[in-house]
Design a protein around this motif. Structure first.
Motif, PDB file in Angstrom:
ATOM      1  N   PRO A  48      12.041  -8.711  -2.656  1.00 14.58           N
ATOM      2  CA  PRO A  48      13.042  -8.046  -3.499  1.00 14.58           C
ATOM      3  C   PRO A  48      12.975  -6.540  -3.294  1.00 14.58           C
ATOM      4  CG  PRO A  48      11.191  -8.820  -4.823  1.00 14.58           C
ATOM      5  CD  PRO A  48      10.991  -9.364  -3.451  1.00 14.58           C
ATOM      6  N   LEU A  49      14.098  -5.920  -2.962  1.00 15.11           N
ATOM      7  CA  LEU A  49      14.123  -4.501  -2.619  1.00 15.11           C
ATOM      8  C   LEU A  49      15.203  -3.782  -3.403  1.00 15.11           C
ATOM      9  CD1 LEU A  49      13.837  -4.825   1.272  1.00 15.11           C
ATOM     10  CD2 LEU A  49      12.057  -3.949  -0.250  1.00 15.11           C
ATOM     11  N   THR A  50      14.795  -2.845  -4.222  1.00 14.40           N
ATOM     12  CA  THR A  50      15.758  -1.981  -4.891  1.00 14.40           C
ATOM     13  C   THR A  50      16.041  -0.772  -4.000  1.00 14.40           C
ATOM     14  OG1 THR A  50      14.041  -0.684  -5.994  1.00 14.40           O
ATOM     15  CG2 THR A  50      14.833  -2.651  -7.140  1.00 14.40           C
ATOM     16  N   ILE A  51      17.114  -0.076  -4.292  1.00 14.65           N
ATOM     17  CA  ILE A  51      17.422   1.154  -3.555  1.00 14.65           C
ATOM     18  C   ILE A  51      16.273   2.153  -3.690  1.00 14.65           C
ATOM     19  CG2 ILE A  51      18.968   3.141  -3.410  1.00 14.65           C
ATOM     20  CD1 ILE A  51      20.255   0.668  -2.348  1.00 14.65           C
ATOM     21  N   THR A  52      15.720   2.240  -4.907  1.00 13.42           N
ATOM     22  CA  THR A  52      14.609   3.171  -5.140  1.00 13.42           C
ATOM     23  C   THR A  52      13.407   2.824  -4.278  1.00 13.42           C
ATOM     24  OG1 THR A  52      15.323   3.555  -7.421  1.00 13.42           O
ATOM     25  CG2 THR A  52      13.037   4.084  -6.888  1.00 13.42           C
ATOM     26  N   TYR A  53      13.096   1.520  -4.170  1.00 12.13           N
ATOM     27  CA  TYR A  53      11.920   1.127  -3.389  1.00 12.13           C
ATOM     28  C   TYR A  53      12.142   1.371  -1.903  1.00 12.13           C
ATOM     29  CZ  TYR A  53       7.379  -1.051  -3.084  1.00 12.13           C
ATOM     30  OH  TYR A  53       6.035  -1.258  -2.897  1.00 12.13           O
ATOM     31  N   ILE A  54      13.345   1.124  -1.418  1.00 14.68           N
ATOM     32  CA  ILE A  54      13.646   1.420  -0.016  1.00 14.68           C
ATOM     33  C   ILE A  54      13.507   2.917   0.229  1.00 14.68           C
ATOM     34  CG2 ILE A  54      15.422   1.342   1.785  1.00 14.68           C
ATOM     35  CD1 ILE A  54      16.568  -1.124   0.333  1.00 14.68           C
ATOM     36  N   SER A  55      13.948   3.725  -0.729  1.00 12.75           N
ATOM     37  CA  SER A  55      13.803   5.180  -0.618  1.00 12.75           C
ATOM     38  C   SER A  55      12.336   5.558  -0.486  1.00 12.75           C
ATOM     39  CB  SER A  55      14.406   5.869  -1.842  1.00 12.75           C
ATOM     40  OG  SER A  55      15.758   5.521  -2.014  1.00 12.75           O
ATOM     41  N   ASP A  56      11.475   4.905  -1.284  1.00 11.56           N
ATOM     42  CA  ASP A  56      10.038   5.161  -1.200  1.00 11.56           C
ATOM     43  C   ASP A  56       9.484   4.794   0.167  1.00 11.56           C
ATOM     44  OD1 ASP A  56      10.071   5.956  -3.848  1.00 11.56           O
ATOM     45  OD2 ASP A  56       9.434   3.999  -4.618  1.00 11.56           O
ATOM     46  N   MET A  57      10.013   3.747   0.754  1.00  8.44           N
ATOM     47  CA  MET A  57       9.492   3.261   2.032  1.00  8.44           C
ATOM     48  C   MET A  57       9.810   4.200   3.180  1.00  8.44           C
ATOM     49  SD  MET A  57      10.343  -0.814   1.706  1.00  8.44           S
ATOM     50  CE  MET A  57       9.309  -1.315   3.061  1.00  8.44           C
ATOM     51  N   ILE A  58      10.991   4.811   3.148  1.00  4.88           N
ATOM     52  CA  ILE A  58      11.378   5.633   4.298  1.00  4.88           C
ATOM     53  C   ILE A  58      11.333   7.127   3.990  1.00  4.88           C
ATOM     54  CG2 ILE A  58      12.817   3.765   5.203  1.00  4.88           C
ATOM     55  CD1 ILE A  58      15.279   5.345   4.343  1.00  4.88           C
ATOM     56  N   GLY A  59      10.951   7.471   2.756  1.00  4.98           N
ATOM     57  CA  GLY A  59      10.816   8.878   2.403  1.00  4.98           C
ATOM     58  C   GLY A  59      12.131   9.628   2.367  1.00  4.98           C
ATOM     59  N   ALA A  60      13.136   9.030   1.730  1.00  5.88           N
ATOM     60  CA  ALA A  60      14.456   9.654   1.643  1.00  5.88           C
ATOM     61  C   ALA A  60      14.947   9.614   0.201  1.00  5.88           C
ATOM     62  CB  ALA A  60      15.449   8.943   2.555  1.00  5.88           C
ATOM     63  N   ARG A  61      15.949  10.431  -0.103  1.00  2.00           N
ATOM     64  CA  ARG A  61      16.515  10.458  -1.445  1.00  2.00           C
ATOM     65  C   ARG A  61      17.256   9.152  -1.737  1.00  2.00           C
ATOM     66  NH1 ARG A  61      17.305  15.299  -4.026  1.00  2.00           N
ATOM     67  NH2 ARG A  61      19.309  14.569  -4.834  1.00  2.00           N
ATOM     68  N   ARG A  62      17.216   8.749  -3.001  1.00  2.00           N
ATOM     69  CA  ARG A  62      17.853   7.505  -3.401  1.00  2.00           C
ATOM     70  C   ARG A  62      19.352   7.511  -3.100  1.00  2.00           C
ATOM     71  NH1 ARG A  62      20.551   4.785  -7.182  1.00  2.00           N
ATOM     72  NH2 ARG A  62      19.756   2.752  -7.860  1.00  2.00           N
ATOM     73  N   LEU A  79       0.857  -1.174   0.000  1.00  2.00           N
ATOM     74  CA  LEU A  79       0.000   0.000   0.000  1.00  2.00           C
ATOM     75  C   LEU A  79       0.898   1.230   0.000  1.00  2.00           C
ATOM     76  CD1 LEU A  79      -2.748  -0.900   2.648  1.00  2.00           C
ATOM     77  CD2 LEU A  79      -2.744  -1.363   0.190  1.00  2.00           C
ATOM     78  N   TYR A  80       0.578   2.195  -0.856  1.00  2.00           N
ATOM     79  CA  TYR A  80       1.410   3.389  -0.904  1.00  2.00           C
ATOM     80  C   TYR A  80       0.586   4.616  -1.259  1.00  2.00           C
ATOM     81  CZ  TYR A  80       1.379   3.315  -6.057  1.00  2.00           C
ATOM     82  OH  TYR A  80       0.991   3.353  -7.371  1.00  2.00           O
ATOM     83  N   LYS A  81       1.146   5.774  -0.930  1.00  2.00           N
ATOM     84  CA  LYS A  81       0.562   7.068  -1.275  1.00  2.00           C
ATOM     85  C   LYS A  81       1.543   7.830  -2.152  1.00  2.00           C
ATOM     86  CE  LYS A  81      -2.590   9.098   0.378  1.00  2.00           C
ATOM     87  NZ  LYS A  81      -3.971   9.367  -0.122  1.00  2.00           N
ATOM     88  N   LEU A  82       1.015   8.740  -2.959  1.00  2.00           N
ATOM     89  CA  LEU A  82       1.850   9.641  -3.747  1.00  2.00           C
ATOM     90  C   LEU A  82       1.766  11.041  -3.157  1.00  2.00           C
ATOM     91  CD1 LEU A  82       1.005   8.560  -7.411  1.00  2.00           C
ATOM     92  CD2 LEU A  82       3.095   8.055  -6.125  1.00  2.00           C
ATOM     93  N   SER A  83       2.918  11.693  -3.036  1.00  2.00           N
ATOM     94  CA  SER A  83       2.940  13.065  -2.538  1.00  2.00           C
ATOM     95  C   SER A  83       2.465  14.015  -3.628  1.00  2.00           C
ATOM     96  CB  SER A  83       4.366  13.450  -2.110  1.00  2.00           C
ATOM     97  OG  SER A  83       5.184  13.625  -3.255  1.00  2.00           O
ATOM     98  N   ASN A  84       2.343  15.276  -3.286  1.00  2.00           N
ATOM     99  CA  ASN A  84       1.954  16.294  -4.265  1.00  2.00           C
ATOM    100  C   ASN A  84       2.981  16.444  -5.378  1.00  2.00           C
ATOM    101  OD1 ASN A  84      -0.374  16.875  -2.837  1.00  2.00           O
ATOM    102  ND2 ASN A  84       0.605  18.475  -1.605  1.00  2.00           N
ATOM    103  N   PHE A  85       4.201  15.951  -5.112  1.00  2.00           N
ATOM    104  CA  PHE A  85       5.271  16.031  -6.104  1.00  2.00           C
ATOM    105  C   PHE A  85       5.454  14.708  -6.858  1.00  2.00           C
ATOM    106  CE2 PHE A  85       6.251  18.931  -2.589  1.00  2.00           C
ATOM    107  CZ  PHE A  85       6.291  20.132  -3.273  1.00  2.00           C
ATOM    108  N   GLY A  86       4.563  13.750  -6.601  1.00  2.00           N
ATOM    109  CA  GLY A  86       4.637  12.475  -7.287  1.00  2.00           C
ATOM    110  C   GLY A  86       5.559  11.460  -6.653  1.00  2.00           C
ATOM    111  N   LYS A 112       6.604   8.487  -4.207  1.00  2.00           N
ATOM    112  CA  LYS A 112       5.888   7.356  -3.636  1.00  2.00           C
ATOM    113  C   LYS A 112       6.310   7.147  -2.174  1.00  2.00           C
ATOM    114  CE  LYS A 112       5.395   3.537  -6.071  1.00  2.00           C
ATOM    115  NZ  LYS A 112       5.730   2.245  -6.722  1.00  2.00           N
ATOM    116  N   LYS A 113       5.345   6.957  -1.296  1.00  2.00           N
ATOM    117  CA  LYS A 113       5.604   6.642   0.106  1.00  2.00           C
ATOM    118  C   LYS A 113       4.913   5.324   0.435  1.00  2.00           C
ATOM    119  CE  LYS A 113       6.490   6.819   4.506  1.00  2.00           C
ATOM    120  NZ  LYS A 113       7.796   6.342   4.990  1.00  2.00           N
TER     121      LYS A 113
END
Length: 229
Positions: free
Chosen positions: A177-191, A60-67, A69-70
């Motif tokens: 399976p976790l990519t760096i990008t997906y982990i970034s989405d999970m914790i709300g941080a830059r890749r 389950l995820y949400k998109l910010s106003n800037f697109g 993913k969280k």
């Protein structure tokens, strides 16, 4: 393709409720296979079914106003994806399949009717909602502005290991399976920041990141590292 009877036997929610309740629900239920990255529902959709994972994983995820993913939750076998759809309102979250999965769908009205007749089913749903609320509280605590990225990362890895870990001696493999990008989405941080922190934890011999898989080499040391930061 898995059969409906087999699916019901594998899902936790149906293990402690009346057989009569299951027989009432079953004729209204359907199984569907979803491919990796396919969406089960999207934010603002009108969803009339309750979806349960028989096999596979979904987020389950949400998109910010800037697109951006969280990711809010990751669910695996037997988990209900949208108990909030018991309310007759539009969903406020996206649901994406992370790997090829089999999903059981039950009309929300049928499940509500079954809950009226079976207290154990009602109690399960209430406990599930309570658990998810507590998980959201913890996420809010771990996403405050002053919380360092490395602490967010360590916290998330510990949670993933608890929910989706496969232990072999002292090593725990996070079975997603976790990519760096997906982990970034999970914790709300830059890749780039997450990549640096992954490398740091690897150099400290706390984790190993290989082929989009994370292996926690010592869960106790990672936990100590989290609390010492």
């Amino acid at each position: 393709m898995i059969l409906l009877n087999e699916a019901f036997k594998k899902i936790e929610i149906f293990k402690n409720i009346s057989p009569k309740t299951i027989e009432y629900i079953k004729p209204f239920s359907n199984l569907k296979k979803y491919r990796e990255k396919e969406h089960i529902f999207m934010d603002k959709d009108e969803v009339s079914n309750i979806y349960i994972i028989v096999y596979g994983k979904a987020a389950l995820y949400k998109l910010s106003n800037f697109g951006d993913k969280k990711v809010i939750f990751i669910f695996d076998n037997g988990k209900i994806l949208n108990e909030h759809s018991l309310q007759d309102i539009k969903v406020s979250v996206n649901c994406e399949v992370l790997e090829d999965s089999i999903i059981l769908s039950i009309p929300a009205k049928v499940l509500i009717s079954a809950m009226e007749k079976d207290f154990e089913l009602s109690k399960y749903m209430l406990n599930l909602m309570s658990l998810n609320i507590r998980r959201l509280y913890r996420q809010l605590q771990n996403t405050t502005i002053d919380l360092k990225c490395e602490k967010k990362l360590a916290s998330k890895l510990l949670k993933l290991a608890k929910d989706n870990g496969i232990a072999c001696k002292n090593i725990v493999k996070i079975n997603i399976p976790l990519t760096i990008t997906y982990i970034s989405d999970m914790i709300g941080a830059r890749r780039e920041t997450v990549s640096r922190q992954i490398n740091k934890l690897s150099k400290l011999n706390l984790i190993e990141f290989k082929n989009n898989n994370i292996f926690i080499k010592d869960i106790d040391k990672l936990r100590d590292y989290f609390y010492d930061m």
